[in-house]
Motif scaffolding. Structure first.
Motif, short mmCIF file in Angstrom:
data_model
loop_
_atom_site.label_atom_id
_atom_site.label_comp_id
_atom_site.label_asym_id
_atom_site.label_seq_id
_atom_site.Cartn_x
_atom_site.Cartn_y
_atom_site.Cartn_z
N LEU A 144 0.83 -1.20 0.00
CA LEU A 144 0.00 0.00 0.00
C LEU A 144 0.87 1.26 0.00
N ALA A 145 1.94 1.22 0.78
CA ALA A 145 2.86 2.37 0.82
C ALA A 145 3.46 2.59 -0.58
N THR A 146 3.79 1.48 -1.24
CA THR A 146 4.34 1.58 -2.60
C THR A 146 3.34 2.21 -3.56
N TYR A 147 2.08 1.80 -3.41
CA TYR A 147 1.03 2.39 -4.27
C TYR A 147 0.96 3.90 -4.05
N PHE A 148 0.93 4.32 -2.80
CA PHE A 148 0.81 5.77 -2.52
C PHE A 148 2.01 6.52 -3.10
N ALA A 149 3.18 5.92 -2.98
CA ALA A 149 4.38 6.57 -3.50
C ALA A 149 4.24 6.78 -5.02
N TRP A 150 3.78 5.76 -5.73
CA TRP A 150 3.61 5.89 -7.19
C TRP A 150 2.52 6.89 -7.54
N LYS A 151 1.53 7.00 -6.67
CA LYS A 151 0.43 7.94 -6.87
C LYS A 151 0.90 9.38 -6.69
N GLY A 152 2.12 9.54 -6.18
CA GLY A 152 2.67 10.88 -5.98
C GLY A 152 2.33 11.47 -4.62
N HIS A 153 1.77 10.64 -3.73
CA HIS A 153 1.50 11.13 -2.38
C HIS A 153 2.78 11.05 -1.55
N LYS A 154 2.93 12.00 -0.65
CA LYS A 154 4.04 11.87 0.30
C LYS A 154 3.63 10.81 1.31
N ALA A 155 4.27 9.66 1.21
CA ALA A 155 3.83 8.51 2.00
C ALA A 155 4.87 8.13 3.05
N ALA A 156 4.37 7.75 4.22
CA ALA A 156 5.26 7.28 5.29
C ALA A 156 4.81 5.90 5.73
N LEU A 157 5.76 5.09 6.10
CA LEU A 157 5.47 3.75 6.60
C LEU A 157 5.98 3.65 8.03
N GLY A 158 5.09 3.28 8.93
CA GLY A 158 5.48 3.07 10.33
C GLY A 158 5.40 1.59 10.65
#
Ligand SMILES: Nc1ncnc2c1ncn2[C@@H]1O[C@H](COP(=O)(O)OP(=O)(O)O)[C@@H](O)[C@H]1O
Ligand SMILES: [Mg+2]
Length: 207
Positions: free
Chosen positions: A22-36
């Motif tokens: 899911l984090a990978t998807y957000f990153a490709w979507k161009g969202h600033k994504a963080a994984l905890g």
């Protein structure tokens, strides 16, 4: 900021797989994504440390494993991987920070028995009852048209929870791990079926 908690009482249910992808998807979507990563094993955090700079970046939310109380600053999406059996005060604290909770369940009786209790517990949580946190279920490693997949569908139908999708058992989830990648980092033509299976989860999160 949208925060998605990934939780389930069972180890090996697919939490880290869901969280990292899911984090990978957000990153490709161009969202600033963080994984905890709240799991002591730090599998998701380790996965992230292996991610190449050639791929869209995912930030590491270095959260307090015991009881995070604040979301990371400067991000648009936070995905939180958790250890098996998140419950009590820690579950409550995490729900305070979250908008969505995704629960992966595998088509095995062990997983279903364990999840039953967890669903009951979630139903009692104030923030969930008030609709502040949306719960979605994802079938994990589901082989279509098997007796086990039918059992999982029947089991999940007992609860008033949306079953968003069932993700198939595929080596892509394993092959991508050693390089800190998710399936969204792979060329799309190889993944038509998998992307289709993710679509309802992603739509549910976007609305
Ligand atoms: N849909 C899937 N297809 C293939 N392997 C999967 C799938 N989901 C999870 N796995 C594998 O199952 C194992 C357990 O998953 P993991 O995400 O680590 O579970 P958890 O974090 O809940 O303990 C891992 O080796 C993972 O790669
Ligand atoms: Mg894990």
């Amino acid at each position: 900021m949208q925060t998605i908690l990934i939780a389930n009482p069972k180890g090996g249910a697919g939490k880290s797989t869901l969280a990292t992808n899911l984090a990978t998807y957000f990153a490709w979507k161009g969202h600033k994504a963080a994984l905890g990563d709240l799991d002591r094993q730090q599998s998701a955090a380790h996965w992230l440390s292996l991610r190449s700079h050639n791929f869209p970046p995912i930030g590491h939310w270095d959260c307090d494993e015991e009881l995070p109380t604040k979301l990371p600053k400067g991000y648009e999406r936070a995905v939180i991987d958790t250890p098996a059996g998140l419950r009590g005060k820690k579950l409550e604290a995490m729900l305070k920070l979250s908008d969505h909770i995704l629960v992966p369940v595998q088509p095995s009786s062990f997983d279903m028995w364990a999840s039953q209790d967890f669903f009951a517990r979630l139903a009692e949580e104030k923030r969930i009852r008030k609709g502040k946190v949306n719960v979605g279920v994802v079938g994990m490693r589901v082989k279509a048209n098997t007796r086990a997949s039918k059992q999982l569908a029947d089991f999940l139908a007992q609860f008033e929870l949306p079953v968003l999708s069932c993700l198939r058992d595929t080596q892509y989830y394993l092959q991508t791990l050693p390089r800190g990648m998710g399936i969204f980092d792979l060329p799309a033509p190889r993944l038509v079926r998998d992307l289709e299976q993710w679509q309802p989860i992603l739509e549910w999160l976007e609305t």
